[in-house]
Structure formats: structure tokens, C-alpha cells
Motif scaffolding. Structure first.
Motif, mmCIF file in Angstrom:
data_model
loop_
_atom_site.group_PDB
_atom_site.id
_atom_site.type_symbol
_atom_site.label_atom_id
_atom_site.label_comp_id
_atom_site.label_asym_id
_atom_site.label_seq_id
_atom_site.Cartn_x
_atom_site.Cartn_y
_atom_site.Cartn_z
ATOM 1 N N GLU A 119 -23.093 -2.090 -29.727
ATOM 2 C CA GLU A 119 -23.724 -0.782 -29.637
ATOM 3 C C GLU A 119 -25.323 -1.216 -29.405
ATOM 4 O O GLU A 119 -25.953 -0.770 -28.445
ATOM 5 C CB GLU A 119 -23.564 -0.188 -30.895
ATOM 6 C CG GLU A 119 -24.610 1.189 -30.965
ATOM 7 C CD GLU A 119 -24.312 1.939 -32.119
ATOM 8 O OE1 GLU A 119 -25.068 2.047 -32.948
ATOM 9 O OE2 GLU A 119 -22.983 2.562 -32.298
ATOM 10 N N PHE A 120 -25.708 -2.227 -29.874
ATOM 11 C CA PHE A 120 -26.861 -2.934 -29.692
ATOM 12 C C PHE A 120 -27.294 -3.293 -28.251
ATOM 13 O O PHE A 120 -28.367 -2.986 -27.600
ATOM 14 C CB PHE A 120 -26.930 -4.129 -30.826
ATOM 15 C CG PHE A 120 -28.289 -5.079 -30.394
ATOM 16 C CD1 PHE A 120 -29.704 -4.441 -30.738
ATOM 17 C CD2 PHE A 120 -28.278 -6.055 -29.649
ATOM 18 C CE1 PHE A 120 -30.783 -5.299 -30.446
ATOM 19 C CE2 PHE A 120 -29.365 -6.988 -29.523
ATOM 20 C CZ PHE A 120 -30.660 -6.617 -29.724
ATOM 21 N N ASP A 128 -25.630 -2.762 -19.179
ATOM 22 C CA ASP A 128 -24.459 -1.934 -18.422
ATOM 23 C C ASP A 128 -22.996 -2.473 -18.571
ATOM 24 O O ASP A 128 -22.199 -1.337 -18.465
ATOM 25 C CB ASP A 128 -24.608 -1.780 -16.952
ATOM 26 C CG ASP A 128 -25.741 -1.152 -16.357
ATOM 27 O OD1 ASP A 128 -26.378 -0.245 -17.103
ATOM 28 O OD2 ASP A 128 -26.448 -1.436 -15.389
ATOM 29 N N ARG A 129 -22.896 -3.548 -19.031
ATOM 30 C CA ARG A 129 -21.640 -4.140 -19.406
ATOM 31 C C ARG A 129 -21.732 -5.453 -20.114
ATOM 32 O O ARG A 129 -22.698 -6.227 -20.571
ATOM 33 C CB ARG A 129 -21.143 -4.584 -17.974
ATOM 34 C CG ARG A 129 -19.984 -5.460 -18.037
ATOM 35 C CD ARG A 129 -19.289 -5.837 -16.167
ATOM 36 N NE ARG A 129 -18.241 -6.665 -16.288
ATOM 37 C CZ ARG A 129 -17.079 -6.521 -16.794
ATOM 38 N NH1 ARG A 129 -16.643 -5.310 -17.281
ATOM 39 N NH2 ARG A 129 -16.126 -7.354 -16.582
ATOM 40 N N VAL A 130 -20.776 -5.590 -21.089
ATOM 41 C CA VAL A 130 -20.480 -6.599 -21.844
ATOM 42 C C VAL A 130 -19.078 -7.452 -21.769
ATOM 43 O O VAL A 130 -18.114 -6.504 -21.636
ATOM 44 C CB VAL A 130 -20.890 -6.066 -23.375
ATOM 45 C CG1 VAL A 130 -20.354 -7.470 -24.389
ATOM 46 C CG2 VAL A 130 -22.137 -5.710 -23.599
ATOM 47 N N VAL A 131 -18.819 -8.700 -21.862
ATOM 48 C CA VAL A 131 -17.817 -9.179 -21.586
ATOM 49 C C VAL A 131 -17.288 -10.207 -22.936
ATOM 50 O O VAL A 131 -18.206 -10.332 -23.632
ATOM 51 C CB VAL A 131 -17.687 -10.162 -19.994
ATOM 52 C CG1 VAL A 131 -17.895 -9.336 -19.100
ATOM 53 C CG2 VAL A 131 -18.763 -11.213 -20.411
ATOM 54 N N GLY A 149 -12.785 -1.354 -27.944
ATOM 55 C CA GLY A 149 -12.535 -0.581 -26.432
ATOM 56 C C GLY A 149 -12.606 -1.583 -25.401
ATOM 57 O O GLY A 149 -12.814 -0.877 -24.167
ATOM 58 N N MET A 150 -12.793 -2.596 -25.570
ATOM 59 C CA MET A 150 -12.931 -3.645 -24.580
ATOM 60 C C MET A 150 -11.655 -3.843 -23.870
ATOM 61 O O MET A 150 -10.322 -3.756 -24.545
ATOM 62 C CB MET A 150 -13.425 -5.120 -24.739
ATOM 63 C CG MET A 150 -14.941 -4.896 -25.585
ATOM 64 S SD MET A 150 -15.692 -6.373 -25.995
ATOM 65 C CE MET A 150 -16.020 -6.850 -24.200
ATOM 66 N N GLN A 151 -11.500 -3.959 -22.478
ATOM 67 C CA GLN A 151 -10.204 -3.892 -21.614
ATOM 68 C C GLN A 151 -10.055 -5.326 -21.299
ATOM 69 O O GLN A 151 -10.734 -6.112 -20.647
ATOM 70 C CB GLN A 151 -10.497 -2.969 -20.366
ATOM 71 C CG GLN A 151 -10.623 -1.615 -20.731
ATOM 72 C CD GLN A 151 -9.705 -0.922 -21.825
ATOM 73 O OE1 GLN A 151 -8.262 -0.785 -21.316
ATOM 74 N NE2 GLN A 151 -9.906 -0.310 -22.847
ATOM 75 N N LEU A 172 -20.743 0.439 -19.819
ATOM 76 C CA LEU A 172 -21.401 1.453 -20.494
ATOM 77 C C LEU A 172 -20.876 2.942 -20.354
ATOM 78 O O LEU A 172 -20.838 3.594 -21.326
ATOM 79 C CB LEU A 172 -22.761 1.619 -20.076
ATOM 80 C CG LEU A 172 -23.774 2.701 -20.853
ATOM 81 C CD1 LEU A 172 -23.944 2.380 -22.316
ATOM 82 C CD2 LEU A 172 -25.321 2.562 -20.086
ATOM 83 N N THR A 173 -20.442 3.232 -19.107
ATOM 84 C CA THR A 173 -19.525 4.380 -19.011
ATOM 85 C C THR A 173 -18.168 4.450 -19.918
ATOM 86 O O THR A 173 -17.570 5.513 -20.003
ATOM 87 C CB THR A 173 -19.176 4.682 -17.567
ATOM 88 O OG1 THR A 173 -18.383 3.456 -17.049
ATOM 89 C CG2 THR A 173 -20.671 4.497 -16.722
ATOM 90 N N GLU A 174 -17.618 3.464 -20.273
ATOM 91 C CA GLU A 174 -16.375 3.324 -21.154
ATOM 92 C C GLU A 174 -16.579 3.350 -22.503
ATOM 93 O O GLU A 174 -15.840 3.544 -23.344
ATOM 94 C CB GLU A 174 -15.669 2.132 -20.717
ATOM 95 C CG GLU A 174 -15.270 2.017 -19.209
ATOM 96 C CD GLU A 174 -14.679 0.701 -18.860
ATOM 97 O OE1 GLU A 174 -15.047 -0.415 -19.460
ATOM 98 O OE2 GLU A 174 -13.650 0.400 -17.879
ATOM 99 N N TYR A 175 -17.853 3.096 -22.979
ATOM 100 C CA TYR A 175 -18.412 2.888 -24.233
ATOM 101 C C TYR A 175 -18.318 3.906 -25.046
ATOM 102 O O TYR A 175 -18.902 5.217 -24.795
ATOM 103 C CB TYR A 175 -19.613 2.221 -24.706
ATOM 104 C CG TYR A 175 -19.756 2.085 -25.957
ATOM 105 C CD1 TYR A 175 -19.294 1.134 -26.833
ATOM 106 C CD2 TYR A 175 -21.090 2.814 -26.355
ATOM 107 C CE1 TYR A 175 -19.759 0.910 -28.058
ATOM 108 C CE2 TYR A 175 -21.324 2.667 -27.730
ATOM 109 C CZ TYR A 175 -20.662 1.672 -28.600
ATOM 110 O OH TYR A 175 -21.092 1.634 -29.864
ATOM 111 N N GLN A 176 -17.457 4.249 -26.198
ATOM 112 C CA GLN A 176 -17.692 5.433 -26.985
ATOM 113 C C GLN A 176 -18.078 4.918 -28.468
ATOM 114 O O GLN A 176 -17.607 4.259 -29.037
ATOM 115 C CB GLN A 176 -16.327 6.206 -27.033
ATOM 116 C CG GLN A 176 -15.817 6.692 -25.667
ATOM 117 C CD GLN A 176 -14.546 7.245 -25.722
ATOM 118 O OE1 GLN A 176 -13.676 7.396 -26.763
ATOM 119 N NE2 GLN A 176 -14.000 7.981 -24.697
#
Length: 177
Positions: A119-120, A128-131, A149-151, A172-176
Motif C-alpha cells: 500500500e505504501f 505504478d507497479r511492484v514485483v 493480489g500479486m499475479q 496499481l490498476t489491479e490493486y485493491q
């Protein structure tokens, strides 16, 4: 931001008093089994880890947090963000990582801390993205990544150690929240 509070944890920058407790965590072969070369780390190597993490904070505006239990103030481990050099598929991107002392396993602390770090990254730091990279067979870490929620995005070989890594990502668009 130097501190994040969750219902049970405080994620914060490193203090001098954290060296010995983190060294004890990183000296445990079971804790280090899935991390890097899998070898427990010495006090000196742990001091270098903390120094490297603090440098990343200064350079990038994010890094690996110390994870402290809110009630007792006990150091539970480390969680946060870093920029990996390898494998090539995720090199240069922002990755999430964690390690907790064995006595803190199985209580949801890793998921709680990793969720706060993600979240941070996505909300406070505007990424925009975290891996993430997780060794094949590390089911506990894979479960945390699933909860975040990581794919899964494929498997690659760790170029330094030769074992298989499953790669994950979240935009970011997938993060809930």
C-alpha cells in the motif's frame, strides 16, 4: 514517511538497537532457507544489510522497514521495497520482500506487514507497479503474495544461485485496498 502502523505492527526505519535482534533472526537457517544463497548471516553481514537498506531509503525514498510488534516493541523482522539487480525480468523494478523470525510465523504478521508495504508503494510513493520473486517451493511466501493480489508472471532461474524463481507482479490498476 518514517513509520506505518497496522493493527498489530509498526513498520519503521532502522535503529542501532535493531542490529542484534535482526542478526539473531538472520542467523536462523530456517529463516534464511529461501533468501539469497540460503546461508545464515553473521552479525557483520546483518549490519551491512541494514546499512544497504538505509542507503536505499536515502536514495530512493523507500526501502526495507524494521517490523516491530505494536504491543511489545519486539523486532519481528524486515519487510519492504528494494530494487533488484537480477533476475533480468525484474531488474530495475521495485520489488517487495520480507523475512520474519521463526517465532512470528503462522500468525499473519508477514501478510499484514507486506500489505502495508505494498500500500505504501502504490499509494504513498505513487508507484505504478511492484514485483516479487519467490523461490519455487517456498509455499509460505507464495501464499503471502497471493493474499496481496500479486499475479504469477512466469518462472526464471536465479542467475547467481541457479534455483528457480517464480515471478509475481501487481499494477496499481489491479490493486485493491
Amino acid at each position: 514517511m518514517s513509520e506505518i502502523r497496522t493493527p498489530r505492527l509498526v513498520l519503521r526505519r532502522w535503529l542501532d538497537d535493531d542490529l542484534v535482534p535482526l542478526s539473531e533472526i538472520q542467523a536462523d537457517p530456517e529463516v534464511m532457507r529461501w533468501i539469497g544463497d540460503g546461508v545464515p548471516r553473521s552479525l557483520d553481514r546483518t549490519a551491512q544489510d541494514i546499512e544497504d537498506w538505509e542507503e536505499e531509503w536515502d536514495e530512493e525514498g523507500f526501502g526495507i522497514f524494521a517490523v516491530e510488534l505494536l504491543g511489545s516493541g519486539e523486532l519481528a523482522g524486515a519487510v519492504g521495497l528494494y530494487v533488484p539487480d537480477a533476475p533480468a525480468e525484474i531488474a530495475g523494478q521495485v520489488a517487495i520482500s520480507w523475512r520474519l523470525g521463526r517465532v512470528f510465523w503462522g500468525q499473519g504478521y508477514a501478510s499484514e506487514a507486506a500489505h502495508a508495504a505494498l500500500e505504501f508503494a502504490l499509494q504513498d510513493r505513487g508507484l505504478d507497479r511492484v514485483v516479487a520473486a519467490c523461490r519455487t517451493g517456498d509455499t509460505a511466501s507464495a501464499n503471502v503474495l497471493d493474499k496481496l493480489g500479486m499475479q504469477p508472471e512466469g518462472v526464471t532461474e536465479d542467475p547467481e544461485h541457479g534455483y528457480d524463481l517464480r515471478l509475481y507482479g501487481i499494477d496499481l490498476t489491479e490493486y485493491q485496498d
